[in-house]
Structure formats: structure tokens, C-alpha cells
Design an enzyme around this catalytic site. Structure first.
Site, short mmCIF file in Angstrom:
data_model
loop_
_atom_site.label_atom_id
_atom_site.label_comp_id
_atom_site.label_asym_id
_atom_site.label_seq_id
_atom_site.Cartn_x
_atom_site.Cartn_y
_atom_site.Cartn_z
CE LYS A 11 87.23 37.71 -4.65
NZ LYS A 11 87.71 37.14 -5.93
CE1 TYR A 51 92.81 39.07 -5.42
CE2 TYR A 51 91.74 41.21 -5.36
CZ TYR A 51 91.67 39.83 -5.26
OH TYR A 51 90.48 39.22 -5.00
CG PHE A 59 93.42 39.01 -14.46
CD1 PHE A 59 93.49 39.07 -13.07
CD2 PHE A 59 94.11 37.99 -15.11
CE1 PHE A 59 94.24 38.15 -12.35
CE2 PHE A 59 94.87 37.06 -14.39
CZ PHE A 59 94.93 37.16 -13.00
NE ARG A 87 92.83 28.04 -2.75
CZ ARG A 87 92.83 29.11 -3.56
NH1 ARG A 87 92.69 30.32 -3.07
NH2 ARG A 87 92.94 28.96 -4.86
CB THR A 93 90.05 30.32 -9.78
OG1 THR A 93 90.98 29.96 -8.76
CG2 THR A 93 90.18 31.80 -10.07
NE ARG A 104 85.74 31.76 -6.10
CZ ARG A 104 87.06 31.76 -6.00
NH1 ARG A 104 87.76 30.68 -6.30
NH2 ARG A 104 87.70 32.86 -5.60
CG ASN A 114 86.05 34.66 -8.15
OD1 ASN A 114 86.04 35.64 -7.41
ND2 ASN A 114 87.17 34.06 -8.54
CG HIS A 117 90.60 36.29 -1.18
ND1 HIS A 117 91.55 36.03 -2.14
CD2 HIS A 117 91.26 36.27 0.02
CE1 HIS A 117 92.73 35.86 -1.54
NE2 HIS A 117 92.58 36.00 -0.24
CD GLU A 128 95.80 36.49 1.33
OE1 GLU A 128 94.75 35.93 1.72
OE2 GLU A 128 96.24 36.36 0.17
#
Ligand code: DAT
Ligand code: MG
Length: 151
Positions: A11, A51, A59, A87, A93, A104, A114, A117, A128
Site C-alpha cells: 500500500k 473494496y 471508513f 495472511r 488487520t 503489520r 496497515n 493487502h 482479485e
């Protein structure tokens, strides 16, 4: 054992902070295979599609603002149980709750910054990767170390 695809986004905060290499390294050393990778500015249209499940959440706008605020690095990875493995490497998260040793947990503090993704299910991994990559941008290739990663 299932071979899966997962979409990883480094990100804007991670790219701005110079953590791109560190983050790619963690997936690479885990044994996940890069089958697509690009550096890009995300459009609001793509961000909103990506998203879409969060569209009604309070948010949502902040999330789209964040992911479109500066360039990202997007990767398609594949491997055995790639979705869950990635993950676990990324961490929970909320970075304040992410285990030390995760991306993270090692580099983040706030949920809105964070860093990375990762797809949350094998179905979403497929979906995706197809949303972010044209089939012609994906490379099917073999690594000499594959027999040392896959039994
Ligand atoms: P993850 O990125 O761990 O898959 P998610 O899919 O539930 O988490 O949410 C997508 C992103 O939205 C997440 O990385 C940060 C943001 N987000 C989720 N829940 C939030 C909340 N309660 N407040 C603010 N941002 C949130
Ligand atoms: Mg998610």
C-alpha cells in the site's frame, strides 16, 4: 494440498516508507511464487471495485482515499495454501494487535495505515488477481528450488 492464488498490494504508506523490498522479500522467502507484479497509481474506480464489500462501512471513503493517495506495488502470488500463508505473514488487520514477526506487527500501528493487502479466501484470490491483472500480465514459470519447497 491446494495450490492457490492471492493478490498482494504493497500500500501507499509502505511504498512511501521504502518498505517495498522488505515486504516482497518476506513473501519470496516464504516460498510463494511471484506470477505477476506491477507499480501503479490506483484509480478511484479500481479502488472502489476492490473494496466493494466495504462500500457501506463508515471508513469506505477514507480507505479509497488511502489506497489512491500515492503509488502501490501489486503482486499476484501462487503457492500451496497461498491465501492463508500470506495472511499469516501480513498479520491481523489492526497493526496494534498484529503479532510481532508479521509485516503489520513489525512496521505498523494504525488500521488506516496497515501497509499491505492480502486476499481473504481462495475464491477472492482468484477474483482479485483477475480484477488487477490482465491474463497477459501473468507469467507461468518454474523455479529450480520448487522441489525443495513442494514435496
Ligand atoms: P484486511 O485488510 O486485514 O483483509 P478487511 O478486509 O476487513 O481487513 O478491511 C479492509 C481494510 O479496511 C483494512 O485493511 C483496513 C480498513 N478497515 C477495516 N476495518 C476497519 C475499521 N473498523 N476502521 C477503519 N478501517 C478499517
Ligand atoms: Mg480484506
Amino acid at each position: 494440498m491446494e495450490r492457490e492464488r492471492t493478490l498482494i498490494i504493497v500500500k501507499p504508506d509502505a511504498v512511501q516508507r521504502g518498505l517495498t523490498g522488505e515486504i516482497i522479500k518476506r513473501f519470496e522467502q516464504r516460498g510463494l511464487r511471484i506470477i505477476g507484479m506491477k507499480f501503479m497509481q490506483v484509480s478511484r474506480e479500481l479502488a472502489e471495485k476492490h473494496y466493494d464489500v466495504h462500500r457501506e462501512r463508515p471508513f469506505f471513503k477514507a480507505l479509497v482515499d488511502y489506497i489512491t493517495s500515492s503509488p502501490v506495488v501489486v503482486m499476484a502470488l501462487d503457492g500451496t495454501n497461498a491465501v492463508q500463508a500470506a495472511r499469516n505473514t501480513i498479520g491481523a488487520t489492526r497493526p496494534s494487535e498484529s503479532a510481532a514477526g508479521t509485516i503489520r506487527g513489525d512496521f505498523g500501528l494504525e488500521i488506516g495505515r496497515n501497509l499491505v493487502h492480502g486476499s481473504d479466501s481462495p475464491e477472492n484470490g482468484q477474483k482479485e488477481v483477475a480484477l488487477w491483472f490482465d491474463e497477459s500480465e501473468l507469467v507461468d514459470w518454474g523455479r529450480v528450488v520448487d522441489p525443495w519447497l513442494y514435496e
